[in-house]
Design a protein around this motif. Structure first.
Motif, PDB file in Angstrom:
ATOM      1  N   THR A 149       0.829  -1.193   0.000  1.00 26.16           N
ATOM      2  CA  THR A 149       0.000   0.000   0.000  1.00 26.16           C
ATOM      3  C   THR A 149       0.872   1.255   0.000  1.00 26.16           C
ATOM      4  O   THR A 149       2.068   1.196   0.303  1.00 26.16           O
ATOM      5  N   VAL A 150       0.274   2.359  -0.313  1.00 28.97           N
ATOM      6  CA  VAL A 150       0.998   3.628  -0.321  1.00 28.97           C
ATOM      7  C   VAL A 150       1.596   3.905   1.052  1.00 28.97           C
ATOM      8  O   VAL A 150       2.726   4.404   1.179  1.00 28.97           O
ATOM      9  N   GLU A 151       0.850   3.548   2.100  1.00 31.01           N
ATOM     10  CA  GLU A 151       1.287   3.846   3.457  1.00 31.01           C
ATOM     11  C   GLU A 151       2.433   2.944   3.920  1.00 31.01           C
ATOM     12  O   GLU A 151       3.242   3.367   4.749  1.00 31.01           O
ATOM     13  N   THR A 152       2.514   1.724   3.396  1.00 24.54           N
ATOM     14  CA  THR A 152       3.482   0.759   3.931  1.00 24.54           C
ATOM     15  C   THR A 152       4.638   0.429   2.992  1.00 24.54           C
ATOM     16  O   THR A 152       5.633  -0.153   3.431  1.00 24.54           O
TER      17      THR A 152
END
Length: 210
Positions: A149-152
């Motif tokens: 994901t973008v966050e991880t």
């Protein structure tokens, strides 16, 4: 075609997804008469960490000096890894994400081959020149969490690292990446994740079997 299949997990396939990926890939390629498959099980190899013993061994070898037992041991390991790497037309690595990065023994293998005068050099103008660029690479990675994901994705330093090493520094062509992730984060979907992932492993194997 010479295939170097690096097994970078010593856990059994019943407990490890990356070990299962390794076994699935090997089953697909081992009987192909057009492929010479060499398995490099890094947990069964004697692979001392890179450090002063290796640098001393390099220096003594160049001048004809006598090596200590520790220097000879790490030099033998270094030479074996480089010989396997040099012979390979295709390098396949089955590896887990451990603590956001790769296993230490896989790092040691990379340390052996990531060397000026072996995989790269600098020309008179200071530009990097890749010395063994004509290889193909397949990455088979497993991680229980979700790191796409973008966050991880910035936290993931296994696949990203190997991309930078093999494609960025060595100039190799990464022809397939198979990442199986989320089976620990989403245990209710684990069997579906495994089944779909192993089909992608088989598809990656077919890229060199055709």
């Amino acid at each position: 075609m010479n295939v170097l299949l690096i097994k970078a997990n010593d856990r059994p396939a019943t407990e490890s997804v990356s070990s299962r990926m390794y076994e699935t890939f090997l089953a697909e390629v081992k009987d192909n008469k057009n492929l010479n498959v060499r398995v490099y099980d890094i947990f069964n190899e004697d692979m001392p960490y890179m450090g002063q013993d290796l640098f001393s061994a390099f220096g003594k070898s160049a001048t004809g000096g006598e090596l200590t037992e520790a220097e000879q041991r790490v030099l033998n390991a270094n030479n074996k890894a480089r010989e396997a790497f040099t012979e390979a037309d295709v390098i396949v690595i089955a590896f887990p994400l451990w603590n956001l990065t790769i296993p230490a023994r896989l790092q040691t293998f990379i340390d052996y081959v990531f060397a000026g005068g072996f995989t790269f050099k600098y020309d008179a103008e200071g530009n990097m020149v890749q010395l063994q660029p004509n290889k193909k690479v397949i990455l088979l990675n497993a991680r229980g969490g979700i790191y796409s994901t973008v966050e991880t994705q910035a936290m993931e330093m296994s696949v990203n690292y190997l991309r930078n090493v093999f494609a960025g520094m060595f100039g190799h062509d990464i022809i397939a990446e198979v990442v199986i992730e989320g089976h620990n984060a989403q245990p209710h979907m684990a069997e579906e994740i495994f089944a779909e992932g192993m089909e992608r492993v088989k598809a990656a194997a077919k890229l060199i079997c055709e």
